[in-house]
Design a protein around this motif. Structure first.
Motif, PDB file in Angstrom:
ATOM      1  N   LEU A  62       0.842  -1.187   0.000  1.00 31.85           N
ATOM      2  CA  LEU A  62       0.000   0.000   0.000  1.00 31.85           C
ATOM      3  C   LEU A  62       0.886   1.249   0.000  1.00 31.85           C
ATOM      4  O   LEU A  62       0.593   2.241  -0.655  1.00 31.85           O
ATOM      5  CB  LEU A  62      -0.912   0.001   1.220  1.00 31.85           C
ATOM      6  N   THR A  63       1.999   1.173   0.722  1.00 31.19           N
ATOM      7  CA  THR A  63       3.001   2.245   0.720  1.00 31.19           C
ATOM      8  C   THR A  63       4.352   1.690   1.133  1.00 31.19           C
ATOM      9  O   THR A  63       4.428   0.664   1.840  1.00 31.19           O
ATOM     10  CB  THR A  63       2.623   3.375   1.691  1.00 31.19           C
ATOM     11  N   ASN A  64       5.425   2.341   0.697  1.00 33.22           N
ATOM     12  CA  ASN A  64       6.751   1.991   1.212  1.00 33.22           C
ATOM     13  C   ASN A  64       7.271   3.065   2.169  1.00 33.22           C
ATOM     14  O   ASN A  64       8.438   3.047   2.555  1.00 33.22           O
ATOM     15  CB  ASN A  64       7.745   1.749   0.075  1.00 33.22           C
ATOM     16  N   ALA A  84       6.331   6.137  -2.325  1.00 32.42           N
ATOM     17  CA  ALA A  84       5.030   6.236  -2.982  1.00 32.42           C
ATOM     18  C   ALA A  84       3.969   5.639  -2.068  1.00 32.42           C
ATOM     19  O   ALA A  84       4.283   4.886  -1.134  1.00 32.42           O
ATOM     20  CB  ALA A  84       5.045   5.506  -4.325  1.00 32.42           C
ATOM     21  N   ALA A  85       2.715   5.964  -2.339  1.00 30.16           N
ATOM     22  CA  ALA A  85       1.598   5.408  -1.575  1.00 30.16           C
ATOM     23  C   ALA A  85       0.359   5.367  -2.464  1.00 30.16           C
ATOM     24  O   ALA A  85       0.069   6.331  -3.181  1.00 30.16           O
ATOM     25  CB  ALA A  85       1.327   6.232  -0.324  1.00 30.16           C
ATOM     26  N   PHE A  86      -0.339   4.248  -2.433  1.00 29.35           N
ATOM     27  CA  PHE A  86      -1.624   4.149  -3.116  1.00 29.35           C
ATOM     28  C   PHE A  86      -2.732   4.642  -2.192  1.00 29.35           C
ATOM     29  O   PHE A  86      -2.637   4.522  -0.965  1.00 29.35           O
ATOM     30  CB  PHE A  86      -1.942   2.687  -3.467  1.00 29.35           C
ATOM     31  N   THR A  87      -3.790   5.153  -2.780  1.00 31.11           N
ATOM     32  CA  THR A  87      -5.025   5.349  -2.023  1.00 31.11           C
ATOM     33  C   THR A  87      -5.761   4.012  -2.000  1.00 31.11           C
ATOM     34  O   THR A  87      -5.457   3.098  -2.777  1.00 31.11           O
ATOM     35  CB  THR A  87      -5.921   6.406  -2.669  1.00 31.11           C
ATOM     36  N   VAL A  88      -6.730   3.906  -1.120  1.00 37.07           N
ATOM     37  CA  VAL A  88      -7.541   2.689  -1.050  1.00 37.07           C
ATOM     38  C   VAL A  88      -8.220   2.423  -2.390  1.00 37.07           C
ATOM     39  O   VAL A  88      -8.196   1.305  -2.913  1.00 37.07           O
ATOM     40  CB  VAL A  88      -8.594   2.816   0.078  1.00 37.07           C
ATOM     41  N   GLN A  89      -8.791   3.450  -2.985  1.00 38.67           N
ATOM     42  CA  GLN A  89      -9.518   3.271  -4.243  1.00 38.67           C
ATOM     43  C   GLN A  89      -8.578   2.864  -5.380  1.00 38.67           C
ATOM     44  O   GLN A  89      -8.963   2.090  -6.266  1.00 38.67           O
ATOM     45  CB  GLN A  89     -10.275   4.546  -4.611  1.00 38.67           C
ATOM     46  N   SER A 110       0.386  -5.830   1.304  1.00 39.40           N
ATOM     47  CA  SER A 110       1.134  -5.533   2.516  1.00 39.40           C
ATOM     48  C   SER A 110       1.370  -4.030   2.565  1.00 39.40           C
ATOM     49  O   SER A 110       0.880  -3.284   1.716  1.00 39.40           O
ATOM     50  CB  SER A 110       2.457  -6.308   2.528  1.00 39.40           C
ATOM     51  N   SER A 111       2.151  -3.574   3.537  1.00 37.42           N
ATOM     52  CA  SER A 111       2.371  -2.138   3.631  1.00 37.42           C
ATOM     53  C   SER A 111       3.491  -1.811   4.603  1.00 37.42           C
ATOM     54  O   SER A 111       3.737  -2.545   5.574  1.00 37.42           O
ATOM     55  CB  SER A 111       1.096  -1.429   4.106  1.00 37.42           C
ATOM     56  N   LYS A 144      -1.578  -8.605   4.796  1.00 40.94           N
ATOM     57  CA  LYS A 144      -0.520  -8.652   5.795  1.00 40.94           C
ATOM     58  C   LYS A 144      -1.009  -7.932   7.033  1.00 40.94           C
ATOM     59  O   LYS A 144      -1.329  -6.741   6.998  1.00 40.94           O
ATOM     60  CB  LYS A 144       0.739  -7.977   5.248  1.00 40.94           C
ATOM     61  N   SER A 145      -1.111  -8.655   8.149  1.00 41.83           N
ATOM     62  CA  SER A 145      -1.557  -8.051   9.400  1.00 41.83           C
ATOM     63  C   SER A 145      -0.444  -7.184   9.988  1.00 41.83           C
ATOM     64  O   SER A 145       0.715  -7.580   9.975  1.00 41.83           O
ATOM     65  CB  SER A 145      -1.942  -9.140  10.406  1.00 41.83           C
ATOM     66  N   ILE A 146      -0.808  -6.036  10.491  1.00 41.18           N
ATOM     67  CA  ILE A 146       0.172  -5.100  11.027  1.00 41.18           C
ATOM     68  C   ILE A 146       0.332  -5.335  12.530  1.00 41.18           C
ATOM     69  O   ILE A 146      -0.642  -5.231  13.286  1.00 41.18           O
ATOM     70  CB  ILE A 146      -0.261  -3.639  10.771  1.00 41.18           C
TER      71      ILE A 146
END
Length: 418
Positions: A62-64, A84-89, A110-111, A144-146
């Protein structure tokens, strides 16, 4: 969405996700009903199903961006890399668009950690929830659980994901403290415990009420990095055995450390973990889970490292020659499974076939037994091979020589084709 920007994000975040290997989908039973999109199936993430079909999933972060500074991680906060980071959508749209083009059959998400565990986990859950409830997506989803996320978020994640996993990262707590001092192994163990209990509870509810919601039907898994810290194979497998028994894990994945960062706490950049070490750990893991081996039979204080030249079942047999030769027409299934060259299906076929008559070498070969290994450890209804004066070391050398000869013949055959 801006296609160029999305492609740039995809390039960055798919590359960052490649270090996580815990993404097989075996065990999910989610069904597609009401004309939804996709079906969860075995072998997702460029694996192969039993019928030989190759299937894949979208595997991204989802993001690094990350608040932690783990020495072994390319995404650690002190590393100067493109972020970078994706939005949920955006993740939802990518998944649906890739699925409709037949590129994927599921999602592995994961994220890095944005602000804190709950903030990040909430966004992962929203992706899965949108896919399920708004897009009627029934393909495989692995989240991936955080570590450190709340029980409420873990519960919601289990309702929408097929599999959940919490990476232990290092095989031991001491290794984690050395390379990731900001992290606490208890934060990783806590969600494992919650998921174990929730999966058991929901499974029982499903038996009583057919309409009870499914919960993480493919269970939970974890990953450990090997070679970044000095743990031996015994310590790694003892740790895996503990988590299998304590938390009912489906899989432990072993990922050889990839030297990408210079750090005095880490091995030198030119020190690669041999691929064969990963392979031997997986073979030992398989023996523990399916062949009835106790971890202490495979590795112990006397033999803390797996033999890189031969597989762990053969290594055990050579160390325990007093158990052999085994009469294949009388031995029980448990012992037959311990014979090198005899796999699960072959062992079951042997037990079934010998009901109708004693088995000889020809019958064993037809069943699928690898006689070039098994012949040193068994007797059957034939005198074709009787060499019982060999030591374990003799057998090891014979098998290695035979394997080398087969390899050379295969290479020569390939050369002749050109």
């Amino acid at each position: 969405m801006d296609a160029d920007r999305i492609n740039e994000k995809l390039s960055i975040l798919a590359d960052a996700a490649k270090y996580d290997v815990s993404c097989a989908s075996s065990g999910s039973k989610r069904k597609n009903e009401n004309k939804g999109l996709g079906n969860a199936s075995n072998g997702i993430c460029h694996s192969y199903t039993e019928d030989g079909r190759c299937v894949s999933l979208l595997k991204i972060l989802l993001t690094n961006h990350c608040i932690f500074d783990c020495a072994y991680c390319v995404s650690r906060k002190s590393n100067d890399i493109q972020r970078a980071a994706f939005t949920v959508q955006e993740v939802v749209d990518l998944t649906i668009n890739f699925y409709r083009r037949n590129y994927i059959e599921g999602l592995f998400l994961s994220s890095g950690i944005f602000k804190d565990a709950d903030f990040t986990m909430e966004r992962l859950v929203r992706v899965a929830k949108k896919l399920r409830t708004e897009y009627n997506f029934h393909g495989y989803i692995h989240l991936k659980s955080i570590p450190g996320a709340s029980d409420e978020l873990m519960n919601e994640a289990g309702l929408y994901a097929d599999r959940l996993s919490v990476n232990l990262e290092m095989p031991t707590e001491a290794g984690l403290k050395l390379l990731a001092p900001d992290k606490n192994q208890q934060d990783m163990i806590k969600p494992m415990g919650y998921l174990k209990n929730a999966i058991i509870q929901r499974t029982e509810e499903k038996k009583l009420f057919k309409k009870a919601p499914i919960f993480a039907p493919a269970g939970q898994s974890t990953q450990v990095i090997i070679g970044a810290t000095p743990e031996n194979d015994s310590q790694i497998l003892q740790s895996a055995n503990y988590f299998y028994k304590k938390f009912n894990l489906k899989r432990v994945y072993y990922s050889g450390y990839v030297p990408v960062l210079a750090d005095k706490r880490l091995p030198a950049l030119n020190t690669d973990v041999p691929m064969v070490r990963e392979n031997r750990l997986y073979q030992a893991d398989w023996l523990m889970r399916f062949y009835g081996f106790n971890v202490n039979e495979i590795v112990d204080n006397v033999y803390p490292h797996l033999d890189l030249d031969i597989d762990p079942k053969l290594a055990w047999a050579i160390r325990n020659m007093h158990e052999f030769p085994l009469d294949i027409n009388k031995a029980d299934l448990k012992m037959i499974l311990r014979v090198p060259g005899i796999g699960m299906q072959s062992a079951q076929k042997i037990v079934s076939a010998r009901k109708y008559g004693k088995l000889g070498w020809e019958q064993l070969k037809k069943i699928g037994v690898s006689l070039n290994r098994a012949k040193y450890f068994i007797t059957c209804n034939s005198k074709m091979f009787e060499r019982r004066d060999l030591t374990g070391n003799n057998i090891k050398q014979f098998i290695l020589a035979s394997s080398q000869s087969k390899y050379l013949k295969a290479v020569q055959t390939q050369l002749h084709l050109f």
